[in-house]
Write a protein that holds these residues in place. Structure first.
Motif, PDB file in Angstrom:
ATOM      1  N   ASP A  44       0.828  -1.213   0.000  1.00 30.38           N
ATOM      2  CA  ASP A  44       0.000   0.000   0.000  1.00 30.38           C
ATOM      3  C   ASP A  44       0.862   1.262   0.000  1.00 30.38           C
ATOM      4  O   ASP A  44       0.579   2.209  -0.735  1.00 30.38           O
ATOM      5  CB  ASP A  44      -0.946   0.029   1.208  1.00 30.38           C
ATOM      6  CG  ASP A  44      -2.079  -0.971   1.090  1.00 30.38           C
ATOM      7  OD1 ASP A  44      -2.347  -1.451  -0.043  1.00 30.38           O
ATOM      8  OD2 ASP A  44      -2.697  -1.290   2.113  1.00 30.38           O
ATOM      9  N   VAL A  47       2.449   1.713  -3.473  1.00 29.72           N
ATOM     10  CA  VAL A  47       1.498   2.257  -4.449  1.00 29.72           C
ATOM     11  C   VAL A  47       1.270   3.741  -4.201  1.00 29.72           C
ATOM     12  O   VAL A  47       1.345   4.550  -5.124  1.00 29.72           O
ATOM     13  CB  VAL A  47       0.159   1.486  -4.423  1.00 29.72           C
ATOM     14  CG1 VAL A  47      -0.884   2.179  -5.284  1.00 29.72           C
ATOM     15  CG2 VAL A  47       0.351   0.047  -4.899  1.00 29.72           C
ATOM     16  N   SER A  48       0.997   4.113  -2.965  1.00 29.79           N
ATOM     17  CA  SER A  48       0.651   5.509  -2.686  1.00 29.79           C
ATOM     18  C   SER A  48       1.842   6.454  -2.753  1.00 29.79           C
ATOM     19  O   SER A  48       1.665   7.650  -2.977  1.00 29.79           O
ATOM     20  CB  SER A  48      -0.058   5.629  -1.339  1.00 29.79           C
ATOM     21  OG  SER A  48       0.779   5.200  -0.296  1.00 29.79           O
ATOM     22  N   PRO A  51       2.144   6.755  -7.328  1.00 31.29           N
ATOM     23  CA  PRO A  51       1.099   6.092  -8.119  1.00 31.29           C
ATOM     24  C   PRO A  51       1.293   6.202  -9.630  1.00 31.29           C
ATOM     25  O   PRO A  51       0.820   5.333 -10.369  1.00 31.29           O
ATOM     26  CB  PRO A  51      -0.184   6.787  -7.670  1.00 31.29           C
ATOM     27  CG  PRO A  51       0.244   8.076  -7.063  1.00 31.29           C
ATOM     28  CD  PRO A  51       1.616   7.847  -6.513  1.00 31.29           C
ATOM     29  N   SER A  54       3.655   3.180  -9.957  1.00 31.82           N
ATOM     30  CA  SER A  54       3.190   1.899  -9.419  1.00 31.82           C
ATOM     31  C   SER A  54       1.939   1.373 -10.129  1.00 31.82           C
ATOM     32  O   SER A  54       1.855   0.171 -10.406  1.00 31.82           O
ATOM     33  CB  SER A  54       2.938   2.005  -7.917  1.00 31.82           C
ATOM     34  OG  SER A  54       1.960   2.991  -7.630  1.00 31.82           O
ATOM     35  N   ILE A  55       0.987   2.235 -10.433  1.00 33.01           N
ATOM     36  CA  ILE A  55      -0.250   1.748 -11.057  1.00 33.01           C
ATOM     37  C   ILE A  55       0.006   1.217 -12.468  1.00 33.01           C
ATOM     38  O   ILE A  55      -0.439   0.116 -12.798  1.00 33.01           O
ATOM     39  CB  ILE A  55      -1.364   2.803 -10.989  1.00 33.01           C
ATOM     40  CG1 ILE A  55      -1.755   3.003  -9.513  1.00 33.01           C
ATOM     41  CG2 ILE A  55      -2.583   2.390 -11.813  1.00 33.01           C
ATOM     42  CD1 ILE A  55      -2.698   4.133  -9.241  1.00 33.01           C
ATOM     43  N   ILE A  58       1.507  -2.165 -12.105  1.00 31.20           N
ATOM     44  CA  ILE A  58       0.501  -3.197 -11.813  1.00 31.20           C
ATOM     45  C   ILE A  58      -0.097  -3.684 -13.129  1.00 31.20           C
ATOM     46  O   ILE A  58      -0.297  -4.881 -13.323  1.00 31.20           O
ATOM     47  CB  ILE A  58      -0.570  -2.652 -10.848  1.00 31.20           C
ATOM     48  CG1 ILE A  58       0.049  -2.472  -9.460  1.00 31.20           C
ATOM     49  CG2 ILE A  58      -1.783  -3.579 -10.796  1.00 31.20           C
ATOM     50  CD1 ILE A  58      -0.798  -1.666  -8.494  1.00 31.20           C
ATOM     51  N   LEU A  91      -4.672   4.857 -16.868  1.00 30.65           N
ATOM     52  CA  LEU A  91      -4.408   4.746 -15.441  1.00 30.65           C
ATOM     53  C   LEU A  91      -5.664   4.360 -14.654  1.00 30.65           C
ATOM     54  O   LEU A  91      -5.625   3.483 -13.794  1.00 30.65           O
ATOM     55  CB  LEU A  91      -3.850   6.079 -14.919  1.00 30.65           C
ATOM     56  CG  LEU A  91      -3.087   6.068 -13.621  1.00 30.65           C
ATOM     57  CD1 LEU A  91      -1.836   5.222 -13.741  1.00 30.65           C
ATOM     58  CD2 LEU A  91      -2.726   7.487 -13.219  1.00 30.65           C
ATOM     59  N   GLU A  92      -6.779   4.989 -14.978  1.00 27.88           N
ATOM     60  CA  GLU A  92      -8.037   4.716 -14.271  1.00 27.88           C
ATOM     61  C   GLU A  92      -8.500   3.274 -14.498  1.00 27.88           C
ATOM     62  O   GLU A  92      -8.983   2.614 -13.581  1.00 27.88           O
ATOM     63  CB  GLU A  92      -9.121   5.689 -14.720  1.00 27.88           C
ATOM     64  CG  GLU A  92     -10.373   5.584 -13.886  1.00 27.88           C
ATOM     65  CD  GLU A  92     -11.404   6.656 -14.218  1.00 27.88           C
ATOM     66  OE1 GLU A  92     -12.577   6.411 -13.912  1.00 27.88           O
ATOM     67  OE2 GLU A  92     -11.044   7.699 -14.785  1.00 27.88           O
ATOM     68  N   ILE A  94      -6.642   0.621 -14.994  1.00 27.89           N
ATOM     69  CA  ILE A  94      -5.812  -0.259 -14.164  1.00 27.89           C
ATOM     70  C   ILE A  94      -6.207  -0.121 -12.695  1.00 27.89           C
ATOM     71  O   ILE A  94      -6.333  -1.112 -11.973  1.00 27.89           O
ATOM     72  CB  ILE A  94      -4.315   0.040 -14.373  1.00 27.89           C
ATOM     73  CG1 ILE A  94      -3.916  -0.221 -15.828  1.00 27.89           C
ATOM     74  CG2 ILE A  94      -3.453  -0.812 -13.435  1.00 27.89           C
ATOM     75  CD1 ILE A  94      -2.566   0.350 -16.225  1.00 27.89           C
ATOM     76  N   SER A  95      -6.433   1.116 -12.257  1.00 30.27           N
ATOM     77  CA  SER A  95      -6.832   1.372 -10.863  1.00 30.27           C
ATOM     78  C   SER A  95      -8.138   0.663 -10.525  1.00 30.27           C
ATOM     79  O   SER A  95      -8.282   0.088  -9.440  1.00 30.27           O
ATOM     80  CB  SER A  95      -7.007   2.867 -10.621  1.00 30.27           C
ATOM     81  OG  SER A  95      -5.790   3.531 -10.769  1.00 30.27           O
ATOM     82  N   MET A  98      -7.530  -3.049 -10.141  1.00 28.60           N
ATOM     83  CA  MET A  98      -6.827  -3.295  -8.889  1.00 28.60           C
ATOM     84  C   MET A  98      -7.804  -3.209  -7.719  1.00 28.60           C
ATOM     85  O   MET A  98      -7.821  -4.086  -6.853  1.00 28.60           O
ATOM     86  CB  MET A  98      -5.701  -2.274  -8.720  1.00 28.60           C
ATOM     87  CG  MET A  98      -4.899  -2.455  -7.464  1.00 28.60           C
ATOM     88  SD  MET A  98      -3.572  -1.252  -7.320  1.00 28.60           S
ATOM     89  CE  MET A  98      -4.457   0.143  -6.648  1.00 28.60           C
TER      90      MET A  98
END
Length: 110
Positions: A44, A47-48, A51, A54-55, A58, A91-92, A94-95, A98
């Protein structure tokens, strides 16, 4: 006792003008942790803390995981993959995959 693993996010990304299947599962997470030299307990924070890197990563390991299951090779340059995910607005996507995979189910709990 239900031992099924519901940790799963399936999606598609477009990379180099090709639509690629991506599968965010425990194995994708294992591949990411191993190759990015991070630990599950600090995921966590990893990722934060960044991002924008990291995103997309992923997404990268989710595509790699999907290829592992399909018996295919995937050898894209990670920096090029990250750049394309960011610049093409994925990006959205993938988010969301996840978040879907990591959603805790309360089914059967009382």
């Amino acid at each position: 006792m239900d031992l099924s693993n519901n940790f799963r996010g399936e999606f598609k990304v477009t990379f180099k003008k090709k639509e690629l299947d991506a599968l965010f599962t425990m194995n994708a997470l294992r591949l990411l942790l191993k190759n990015e030299k991070t630990k599950l307990e600090s995921f966590d924070e990893w990722v934060s803390s960044d991002p924008l890197t990291s995103i997309p990563l992923i997404g990268y390991y989710s595509v790699l995981n999907s290829c592992v299951y399909a018996g295919k090779k995937f050898s894209a340059n990670k920096e090029v993959f990250i750049a394309e995910m960011l610049d093409s607005g994925q990006l959205e996507l993938i988010s969301e995959a996840m978040a879907s995979a990591m959603q805790v189910s309360d089914e059967g709990k009382k």
